[in-house]
Each structure stands twice: as structure tokens, then as C-alpha cells.
Design an enzyme around this catalytic site. Structure first.
Site, PDB file in Angstrom:
ATOM      1  N   ASP A  44      15.005  -0.247   0.576  1.00 26.95           N
ATOM      2  CA  ASP A  44      15.711  -0.464   1.616  1.00 26.95           C
ATOM      3  C   ASP A  44      16.825  -1.685   1.617  1.00 26.95           C
ATOM      4  OD1 ASP A  44      15.869  -0.054   4.748  1.00 26.95           O
ATOM      5  OD2 ASP A  44      14.926  -1.915   5.008  1.00 26.95           O
TER       6      ASP A  44
ATOM      7  N   PHE B 247      14.008   5.639   9.946  1.00 25.36           N
ATOM      8  CA  PHE B 247      12.581   4.998   9.881  1.00 25.36           C
ATOM      9  C   PHE B 247      11.868   6.149   9.488  1.00 25.36           C
ATOM     10  CE2 PHE B 247       8.570   2.906   9.769  1.00 25.36           C
ATOM     11  CZ  PHE B 247       8.820   1.814   9.283  1.00 25.36           C
ATOM     12  N   VAL B 248      11.168   6.216   8.212  1.00 24.59           N
ATOM     13  CA  VAL B 248      10.370   7.316   7.853  1.00 24.59           C
ATOM     14  C   VAL B 248       8.890   6.893   7.794  1.00 24.59           C
ATOM     15  CG1 VAL B 248      12.189   8.690   6.782  1.00 24.59           C
ATOM     16  CG2 VAL B 248      10.909   7.108   5.434  1.00 24.59           C
TER      17      VAL B 248
ATOM     18  N   GLU C 192       7.513   2.227  -6.314  1.00 27.69           N
ATOM     19  CA  GLU C 192       7.569   1.890  -5.060  1.00 27.69           C
ATOM     20  C   GLU C 192       7.932   2.983  -4.184  1.00 27.69           C
ATOM     21  OE1 GLU C 192       7.448  -0.095  -2.592  1.00 27.69           O
ATOM     22  OE2 GLU C 192       8.811  -1.671  -2.622  1.00 27.69           O
ATOM     23  N   ASP C 193       7.753   2.939  -2.809  1.00 25.94           N
ATOM     24  CA  ASP C 193       7.778   4.042  -1.890  1.00 25.94           C
ATOM     25  C   ASP C 193       9.074   4.141  -1.561  1.00 25.94           C
ATOM     26  OD1 ASP C 193       7.786   1.861  -0.694  1.00 25.94           O
ATOM     27  OD2 ASP C 193       6.162   2.429   0.799  1.00 25.94           O
TER      28      ASP C 193
ATOM     29  N   LYS D 121       0.811  -1.179   0.166  1.00 29.51           N
ATOM     30  CA  LYS D 121      -0.039   0.090  -0.078  1.00 29.51           C
ATOM     31  C   LYS D 121       0.799   1.214  -0.077  1.00 29.51           C
ATOM     32  CE  LYS D 121      -2.782  -2.424   3.341  1.00 29.51           C
ATOM     33  NZ  LYS D 121      -3.323  -2.557   4.574  1.00 29.51           N
TER      34      LYS D 121
ATOM     35  N   ARG E 289       0.175   6.922   7.267  1.00 31.83           N
ATOM     36  CA  ARG E 289       0.103   7.053   5.614  1.00 31.83           C
ATOM     37  C   ARG E 289      -0.468   8.204   5.421  1.00 31.83           C
ATOM     38  NH1 ARG E 289       1.550   1.738   3.760  1.00 31.83           N
ATOM     39  NH2 ARG E 289       0.666   0.018   4.863  1.00 31.83           N
TER      40      ARG E 289
ATOM     41  N   ASP F 189       4.205   3.471   6.157  1.00 40.40           N
ATOM     42  CA  ASP F 189       3.475   3.503   7.371  1.00 40.40           C
ATOM     43  C   ASP F 189       4.676   2.810   8.466  1.00 40.40           C
ATOM     44  OD1 ASP F 189       3.913   0.795   6.228  1.00 40.40           O
ATOM     45  OD2 ASP F 189       2.570   0.120   7.675  1.00 40.40           O
TER      46      ASP F 189
ATOM     47  N   LYS G  17      17.151   4.257   0.489  1.00 39.16           N
ATOM     48  CA  LYS G  17      18.270   4.024   1.547  1.00 39.16           C
ATOM     49  C   LYS G  17      19.469   3.350   1.099  1.00 39.16           C
ATOM     50  CE  LYS G  17      14.846   3.873   5.468  1.00 39.16           C
ATOM     51  NZ  LYS G  17      14.464   2.890   6.608  1.00 39.16           N
TER      52      LYS G  17
HETATM   53  P1  IMP Z   1      13.076  -3.721   0.893  1.00 37.46           P
HETATM   54  O1  IMP Z   1      12.628  -5.045   0.166  1.00 37.46           O
HETATM   55  O2  IMP Z   1      14.099  -4.041   2.032  1.00 37.46           O
HETATM   56  O3  IMP Z   1      13.916  -2.925  -0.085  1.00 37.46           O
HETATM   57  O4  IMP Z   1      11.827  -3.127   1.402  1.00 37.46           O
HETATM   58  C1  IMP Z   1      11.118  -2.038   0.907  1.00 37.46           C
HETATM   59  C2  IMP Z   1       9.834  -2.066   1.854  1.00 37.46           C
HETATM   60  O5  IMP Z   1       9.879  -1.973   3.147  1.00 37.46           O
HETATM   61  C3  IMP Z   1       9.105  -0.931   1.453  1.00 37.46           C
HETATM   62  O6  IMP Z   1       8.373  -0.987   0.317  1.00 37.46           O
HETATM   63  C4  IMP Z   1       8.392  -0.353   2.491  1.00 37.46           C
HETATM   64  O7  IMP Z   1       7.121  -1.104   2.558  1.00 37.46           O
HETATM   65  C5  IMP Z   1       9.351  -0.925   3.855  1.00 37.46           C
HETATM   66  N1  IMP Z   1      10.226  -0.067   4.461  1.00 37.46           N
HETATM   67  C6  IMP Z   1      11.596   0.289   4.305  1.00 37.46           C
HETATM   68  N2  IMP Z   1      12.003   1.099   4.986  1.00 37.46           N
HETATM   69  C7  IMP Z   1      10.955   1.781   5.365  1.00 37.46           C
HETATM   70  C8  IMP Z   1      10.793   3.105   6.174  1.00 37.46           C
HETATM   71  O8  IMP Z   1      11.485   3.799   6.616  1.00 37.46           O
HETATM   72  N3  IMP Z   1       9.549   3.552   6.416  1.00 37.46           N
HETATM   73  C9  IMP Z   1       8.273   2.762   6.042  1.00 37.46           C
HETATM   74  N4  IMP Z   1       8.301   1.633   5.589  1.00 37.46           N
HETATM   75  C10 IMP Z   1       9.730   1.356   5.019  1.00 37.46           C
HETATM   76 MG    MG Z   2       6.329  -0.909   0.098  1.00 38.31          MG
END
Ligand code: IMP
Ligand code: MG
Length: 185
Positions: free
Chosen positions: A108, A157-158, A104-105, A47, A170, A164, A136
Site C-alpha cells: 500500500d 480496501f480488499v 507480502e499480501d 498474518k 481472512r 483482513d 496498490k
Molecule cells: P504498507 O506498509 O502501507 O505498504 O502496508 C502494507 C500492509 O497494510 C499490508 O501488509 C496489509 O496488512 C495492510 N493493507 C494495506 N491495504 C490493505 C487492504 O486493502 N486490505 C487489507 N490490508 C491492507
Molecule cells: Mg500485511
């Protein structure tokens, strides 16, 4: 009424800054997808990308279709596990004609987008590119370089603008740093 802004340590990206970022990315997408041979499909990763996607699609001038996928990485709190589960898949008969741009938002570890990119290519997509509002880079577990990036952020953490913590925050119109005491309680 509880004021969620009290849980925000500081505003990292204001509404005005977000608008400028989204305008710039939309112009880049217009430049890259203007050919008549393109069938651009924006794929919103639910979401967290909902707000970013909604603003971005309004600013893109080339014809677009939209679709949604829901992906969760198992894990709780502020750490993702690296294991990806697709709970809402793309179901369309024309996958091999589509130029997918995954929206994507935040990136990470990189696990979600690297997995999804491979997944859509395996399903026969004509092309797959990725766009993230936030990145990040210091947190990568797998190497992944997105095609479009709003801005890089530090390892905080944002929340807000779709992002969220435990399904809250959100709807805040800015991206803010969550006070650590909210998630270390
Ligand atoms: P990745 O697979 O580790 O790259 O994770 C990406 C997902 O982790 C994002 O789509 C977010 O849903 C969540 N996420 C990672 N960092 C944050 C943050 O700082 N705030 C909120 N959600 C995050
Ligand atoms: Mg996400």
C-alpha cells in the site's frame, strides 16, 4: 450464522485467477533461484501473507526454507500510519548465508516492505528480494518496487485470501472488495 460474503461488494480476484497468479510467480521464482549457490528462505509476513505463502511454497520446485516475521504498522481501520513495529523477528544463526524472499499480501504505502528490506540487509542477509500478491501503486508514500507482483489493484480496501479487516474475512478463498459501509459505520 453470519455470512461474511454479504459484506463483500464484489469479487476482485477469483480462486481460479489466484491459482494462476501463484503458479506464474512460483515459476518465476524457480527460474531465478535455481543456482546451487542459493539458499532460498521465504519469509512470511504474518498474518496477511499466510494463505498466499502456503499456496506459493507448494508450487515452488527449488529447495526452500521458510521463516516468519510479524510486523504491524501502528494505526487503526483501513489506514496504516507508516510506523513499523516488528513483533516477531527472524532468529537464525545463518542470516549471512540466506537469500531471503519476503512474501507480502499487499503493498500500500510501501513503508512495510521498504523498511523490512533495509532491516534484513542491515542484519547481514546475503540477498533480499520481495514478492507481493497485490500492489496498490497509486497509494505509495515511499518509492518501492517489488521484485515479484501478483497483480496491481485499484485503490479499494480488499479482504480475503489472508487479508483482513479488523481480523475478519481472512479465510475467504477469493480477494474481494469490502463494502465501504462495513468500515465507515
Ligand atoms: P504498507 O506498509 O502501507 O505498504 O502496508 C502494507 C500492509 O497494510 C499490508 O501488509 C496489509 O496488512 C495492510 N493493507 C494495506 N491495504 C490493505 C487492504 O486493502 N486490505 C487489507 N490490508 C491492507
Ligand atoms: Mg500485511
Amino acid at each position: 450464522m453470519r455470512d461474511l460474503k454479504n459484506d463483500v461488494a464484489s469479487i476482485l480476484i477469483s480462486e481460479e485467477q489466484l491459482d494462476k497468479i501463484v503458479t506464474r510467480i512460483a515459476a518465476d521464482i524457480d527460474r531465478d533461484y535455481s543456482g546451487d549457490d542459493k539458499k532460498l528462505v521465504l519469509v512470511c509476513i504474518l498474518k496477511g501473507s499466510l494463505v498466499f505463502m502456503g499456496d506459493l511454497m507448494k508450487k515452488i520446485k527449488v529447495p526452500v526454507e521458510i521463516d516468519c516475521m510479524k510486523v504491524s504498522s501502528y494505526g487503526a481501520g483501513t489506514e496504516s500510519s507508516g510506523q513499523i513495529h516488528i513483533s516477531l523477528d527472524l532468529i537464525r544463526p545463518d542470516i549471512n548465508e540466506c537469500d531471503f524472499l519476503i512474501i507480502e499480501d499487499i503493498i500500500d504505502s510501501g513503508c512495510t516492505l521498504s523498511h523490512l528490506t533495509k532491516y534484513l540487509k542491515l542484519k547481514g542477509a546475503k540477498s533480499v528480494k520481495t514478492c507481493t500478491l497485490l500492489d496498490k501503486p497509486s497509494r505509495r508514500k515511499v518509492e518501492f518496487i517489488p521484485d515479484y507482483v501478483g497483480t496491481e489493484i485499484p485503490d479499494e480496501f480488499v479482504i480475503g485470501y489472508g487479508l483482513d479487516y479488523a481480523e475478519m474475512y481472512r479465510a475467504l478463498p477469493f480477494v474481494g472488495i469490502l463494502k465501504p459501509e462495513v468500515y465507515t459505520k
